[in-house]
Design a protein around this motif. Sequence first.
Motif, short mmCIF file in Angstrom:
data_model
loop_
_atom_site.label_atom_id
_atom_site.label_comp_id
_atom_site.label_asym_id
_atom_site.label_seq_id
_atom_site.Cartn_x
_atom_site.Cartn_y
_atom_site.Cartn_z
N ILE A 166 35.37 -20.26 10.15
CA ILE A 166 36.63 -20.59 10.81
C ILE A 166 37.81 -20.28 9.91
N ILE A 167 37.67 -20.63 8.64
CA ILE A 167 38.73 -20.32 7.69
C ILE A 167 38.95 -18.82 7.60
N ARG B 258 38.26 -16.55 9.77
CA ARG B 258 38.79 -15.98 11.00
C ARG B 258 40.28 -16.24 11.13
N ARG B 259 40.69 -17.44 10.74
CA ARG B 259 42.11 -17.76 10.85
C ARG B 259 42.94 -16.86 9.95
N LEU B 260 42.46 -16.65 8.75
CA LEU B 260 43.19 -15.80 7.82
C LEU B 260 43.23 -14.37 8.32
N GLN C 162 42.99 -13.38 11.39
CA GLN C 162 43.89 -13.33 12.54
C GLN C 162 45.34 -13.28 12.10
N LYS C 163 45.64 -14.06 11.08
CA LYS C 163 47.02 -14.12 10.64
C LYS C 163 47.47 -12.77 10.09
N TYR D 112 52.08 -21.43 18.62
CA TYR D 112 51.80 -20.95 17.28
C TYR D 112 51.14 -22.05 16.45
N THR E 232 48.12 -16.42 18.61
CA THR E 232 48.92 -15.28 18.17
C THR E 232 49.00 -14.20 19.25
N ASN F 31 48.46 -22.67 8.65
CA ASN F 31 47.12 -22.13 8.84
C ASN F 31 46.46 -21.86 7.50
N ARG F 32 46.68 -22.79 6.59
CA ARG F 32 46.18 -22.58 5.24
C ARG F 32 44.67 -22.80 5.18
N LEU F 33 44.16 -22.57 3.96
CA LEU F 33 42.70 -22.50 3.79
C LEU F 33 41.93 -23.71 4.31
N ASN G 136 42.60 -25.73 6.55
CA ASN G 136 42.97 -26.20 7.88
C ASN G 136 41.91 -25.88 8.94
N LEU G 137 40.83 -26.62 8.89
CA LEU G 137 39.76 -26.42 9.87
C LEU G 137 40.18 -26.94 11.23
N THR G 138 39.32 -26.70 12.21
CA THR G 138 39.74 -27.07 13.56
C THR G 138 39.84 -28.58 13.76
#
Lengths: 264, 715
Positions: A85-86, A88-90, A92-93, B86, B91, B158-160, B162-164
């Motif tokens: 998840i981490i 993927r978020r990065l 995506q960003k 956001y 996105t 959306n830092r490292l 920051n899980l769901t």
Amino acid sequence: MKNKILVFFIIGFVLYLIDIGLNNYDDKEIFISDSEITSLITAWRSQVGRNPNDDEVARIINDLVQEEILYREALKLGLDQDDRIIKRRLAQKLSFLKQESVEKLPSSQELKDFFNDNKEKYYIEPEYTFTHYFFSSENNSFDRSNKAIKDIYGNKQINADPFLLGKNFVDVNLNKIKNDFGESFSQSIKNMELNKWVGPIKSPYGHHIVFISNYKNGYFPEISMVLKQVEIDLLQLRRDSAIQEYLEEIQSEYKIYINPELTF
Amino acid sequence: MKYLRNLIILIVGLYILTLGLVYVDVYDSRPLISLFKKMQSDSALEVVDFSVDSTKNSNSRPMPNKDRNPYYGDLHVHTKYSFDAYVFGVTASPDDAYRYAKGAAVKHPLGYEMKLREPLDFYAVTDHGFYMGMIQAYADTSTDISQNDFAEPFHNLNRLDNLTVESAGERSNIFSSVLGATIIKPYPDWHPNLLKAYFSRNTQGALRSFDYDIHKSAWADVARSANEHNDPGNFTTFIGYEFTTSTDIEGGNLHRNVIFESSKASIRPWTRIDSINPEDLWTWQDRLREKGVDTISMPHNSNGSNGQMFEMESFKGNALDVEYAEKRMRNEPLVEITQVKGTSETHPLLSPDDEWADFEIMDVRVGSRPPTYSKPSGSYVREAYLNGLTLEFTKQGNPYKFGLIGSSDTHVVASSLDESNYWSKVGLLDGDPENRGSVPLKEENVARLEEYMRAFNQPISTVTLEQGEYANTGFTQWGASGLAAAWAEENTRESLFAAFRRKETFATTGPRISVRFFGGYNLSSIDLNSESLVSEAYSKGVTMGADLLNNDDQIPEFIVWALRDMNSAPLQRIQIIKGWIDMNSGRPKEKVFDVACSDGLEPDPITNRCPDNGARVNINDCSITSNVGSSELKTVWKDPEFKVDDKAFYYVRVLENPTCRWSTWDAIKSGFKPREGLHETIQERAWSSPIWYIPKQSEVEVIPLGGTIQLRNID
């Protein structure tokens, strides 16, 4: 409020002095910015409806500090690694930022090339014009429609039901027919003879007897007919492919190892 | 010396007096903002034609149908430009939204694909107007505005770590703090930017965290995208946005979506920074209309308004009058009755005799933290219709004579309409079954969720049930809904917008049920099995959204006709819901009549109910009884209790056979039993806009109650 911040500022400064005094430099320094604290306190106030007292401020800041410590320790332990998840978020960003950076209008040659490479995209589907008698499944549609197809050639009066979506369909393509009448009906239309009553054909609503009066062949339009659309699509493609290009550029720097013997 | 001192005291006194007066007048605790509001933020009246010169497909445009076709769409869709989208990890752009509506697959923030079973006919991206595009700019550290301290919380959003699940606390916190004005701080009173804001007639310029250029370019991109994807005859888009306002005191949700009729729109959206009072929005719409730009606004989530959406008094607490009613109806002909955040038809406490009232109820105020109860009265559509009749009875006009649509309010650009393939709407917060509370949390997620809720001063939102510990964050009250549908000659902006204006619309909870509804006199003379049924009904009667005037005291008759969605369950029954004011007692009354039953069954004349058709759902695999239910239902109905003098409205409710609710599907797919305490099944449904029966002018003299009537409004 300001005073409280000042108090912590002083405490922080004292700690900082002690820190320097002990001559203990390493990455274990945490700087908490004023705005971080004020925004937390404002959030607190908007939830609770009053200012936090000294104890509560201390707790908020303490929590913040502890969170930062845990975060750094987690990084050290590598807890950010191997986390889908981490990652993927990065990812995506980054792709999001890359997408933003494209916005140059394509030249007419580029448009032509794109159009020629993607002709199928602009193909105008064949269109049918037809009318139908509808027999509702609420009212014995199978028998009535079978009788009707005989009656229609015997020039007898047809006793059909009205169809909610209408009777005459002009210049509609197979997708539209599928949406209104279902998949199997649209397949039957596709292979049907023109200018002839055909049926019964089943739909999710009952049975139909259909007369196709006109068929327009599908065709590839001239670029002038769809120029704007071509431009829109090309820009869209560029936005989408910005990340791909970036990847191709950088992927060569990576060596990728995958176990070729893996079975699953 | 003394003279000077007096002068200073006078100036200060006048200043305080002005602020005081403004506060009292515009009812807003932000005096400076209020001062600007008096200027009406005129900059939002500049009109721009965003049209693109599109020649596409003009040759393959279907013929208009004078008997009208049903078109389905969604008029409530958020993209990355919304401040909260956001924050929710979204996105995707407006272009992605329109591609989704046309049938393409788009990605959810959690990485899976979302795709429609069949494309939609129309779609409108409606991002939050205020701070449109701004949060995205804060988070992008290459922009100037992101260098300000107020943008900082978003940098590391959306830092490292920051899980769901565990980021729920922080993400919701940012959401609330934006709404709670943390970053909506004006410049100090002496600042030159305040003067600039004043002279440019743009309230937003008074805010430190606001960058007008970023805002305008986001809005221009929304408009560009809408115009590029508009394909007359085949696919319609509308330029639109959400006016996200609420009452100052109790946070009663007053959100509305605004859509523009054509490619012309204002240079920027009118937002809650211009004014939090919806009446000022209508003024702005009126003034735009004078300039030839027509708009409509559509309230939504009245269920979470704590009774404020359909109040019996104005925003400032004054009596409603004819002028108010006309202004509201001129600008708000439609209301969104259903969406992901629950359905607002009626509430079991308001309609205790309606067995179908307990349907997808969301009982908290929108965005409240911690969740706060929303009072039912004033929050539901059916009661509003009744209150409208009462207001009309007291000669105050009827401000609640609106038609109905549904829409999704998705924040991930893609409407979630299918119970068996559900992604809710707020991205990372509810994009998987654990987070939305339909399956138990894994152990590590329980601890994290609790910790974060504690860190952000929120009540611990988990609950232990038979199968384990569940997230209890309120998402269980949300659902896969809804659709807007309109009867129009062709799929173009002009034709659809005209249908919205005349309220010839209906709403569904997701399936493409279609429903015709006509009222008139002697409609039973029309042969229901004739091909000319629809054209005759149009010529002899009125259709949904219209008034039926008294005609020689005849008893009205109604034709109702519904067709199932071939991809959903068959139809179970058609109901007509009648509301009226009893002239003898002055009481508002309501009654639900089953008028057509599936499988050839007949409604019982005493109970007005269809017999059970035997349709059942197997909770272990969500299969439904086959060969039960109807593909279409059709009847003509005469009101058995009609009274010529009673003001009344009639609307249709079509019910499908029961099917599994999304929470049941989620549980089954993950190998659990459905979570206890939730409805396991639902009956998908459609509602038509009402037909209003207008009696003859009453000879009864209505004596106004103290203060509720302004004399100039009596004819």
